[in-house]
Design an enzyme around this catalytic site. Structure first.
Site, PDB file in Angstrom:
ATOM      1  N   LYS A 156      -2.087  34.274 -20.150  1.00 53.68           N
ATOM      2  CA  LYS A 156      -3.367  34.185 -20.855  1.00 53.68           C
ATOM      3  C   LYS A 156      -3.146  34.056 -22.353  1.00 53.68           C
ATOM      4  O   LYS A 156      -3.766  33.218 -23.024  1.00 53.68           O
ATOM      5  CB  LYS A 156      -4.220  35.420 -20.554  1.00 53.68           C
ATOM      6  N   HIS A 175       0.855  -1.186   0.000  1.00 49.88           N
ATOM      7  CA  HIS A 175       0.000   0.000   0.000  1.00 49.88           C
ATOM      8  C   HIS A 175       0.893   1.239   0.000  1.00 49.88           C
ATOM      9  O   HIS A 175       1.915   1.272   0.684  1.00 49.88           O
ATOM     10  CB  HIS A 175      -0.893   0.014   1.240  1.00 49.88           C
ATOM     11  N   TYR A 223       0.762  36.967 -15.407  1.00 56.01           N
ATOM     12  CA  TYR A 223      -0.591  36.541 -15.741  1.00 56.01           C
ATOM     13  C   TYR A 223      -1.029  36.953 -17.145  1.00 56.01           C
ATOM     14  O   TYR A 223      -1.595  36.147 -17.891  1.00 56.01           O
ATOM     15  CB  TYR A 223      -1.577  37.086 -14.704  1.00 56.01           C
TER      16      TYR A 223
END
Length: 230
Positions: free
Chosen positions: A178, A43, A174
């Site tokens: 875009k 696991h 940013y």
């Protein structure tokens, strides 16, 4: 599922037994990548492979940590951790326990973490945050994201710089981002698939990509665990 137990832990060797049966434990450094096919039978939770199953834990669960000096508290925090095993990216936002510096000195890799005298996790790694130490309690966290994904290529985790955002395998201011994303209408057929991880003090972003085309973008709560034990 909780593990009913009589736990025996040898601080000198790190050996762990439950009900007289030896438990397999392999702890990974935060972000470690390994290639060992024998680990596929066990696991895996973020930062650990083991022969036992850990339960889901909710924020606020009170736990006890096995140390020579004793340690206990509530999992009032969370942090993000991951490892990669045989190209399998195992990750998650897991509960964390704030511990004082004097308790940290007594922590032992693989030591049991219990709840109501039942094994729920193991000591694996700590994270320094705002002057405190967070001990992650790795498991499948209830009510939060954890999982695994097969990936062929993965770059090292990168810090998101101020004033930037993320698309696919890159970060840009940013406005530039875009325009960059708008140009990526579809992936090239022969482009390689990859996974990228970005982070800051409070957030982790994971993107799955084909070339520079973003297929999937996840935003997860941090911080990213950055300390094992030396």
């Amino acid at each position: 599922m909780y593990i009913k137990m009589e736990v025996e832990f040898d601080e000198d060797t790190g050996a762990l037994q439950i009900g007289g049966q030896e438990v397999f434990v392999m702890v990974f450094e935060p972000g470690q990548e390994v290639f060992d096919k024998s680990l596929d039978q066990h696991h895996q939770f973020p930062g650990v492979a083991t022969s036992v199953v850990f339960p889901q834990l909710s924020i606020g669960t009170k736990v006890d940590v096995f140390t020579s000096s004793g340690g206990f508290g509530a999992t009032d925090h969370h942090c993000f951790n991951y490892h990669v095993c045989n190209k399998r990216f195992v990750f998650g936002s897991v509960p964390a326990l704030e511990i004082p510096a004097d308790v940290r000195e007594h922590l032992r890799i693989g030591a049991p973490i219990t709840c109501a005298d039942r094994l729920v996790s193991l000591v694996t790694a700590v994270h320094a945050a705002d002057g405190a130490w967070l001990l992650r309690v790795t498991a499948a966290r209830a009510g939060q994201v954890s999982g695994h994904a097969r990936q062929q290529r993965r770059g090292a985790g990168r810090t998101v710089r101020a004033g930037r955002s993320v698309y696919g395998p890159v970060q840009l201011p940013y406005e530039q981002l875009k325009a960059h994303a708008f140009r990526k209408r579809r992936p090239r057929r022969d482009a390689a698939e990859s996974c990228a991880l970005f982070y800051n003090d409070s957030e982790v972003r994971i993107t799955f990509n084909k070339g520079e085309f973003e297929l999937m973008h996840w935003r997860l709560p941090g911080p990213l665990v950055s300390h094992g034990f030396k």
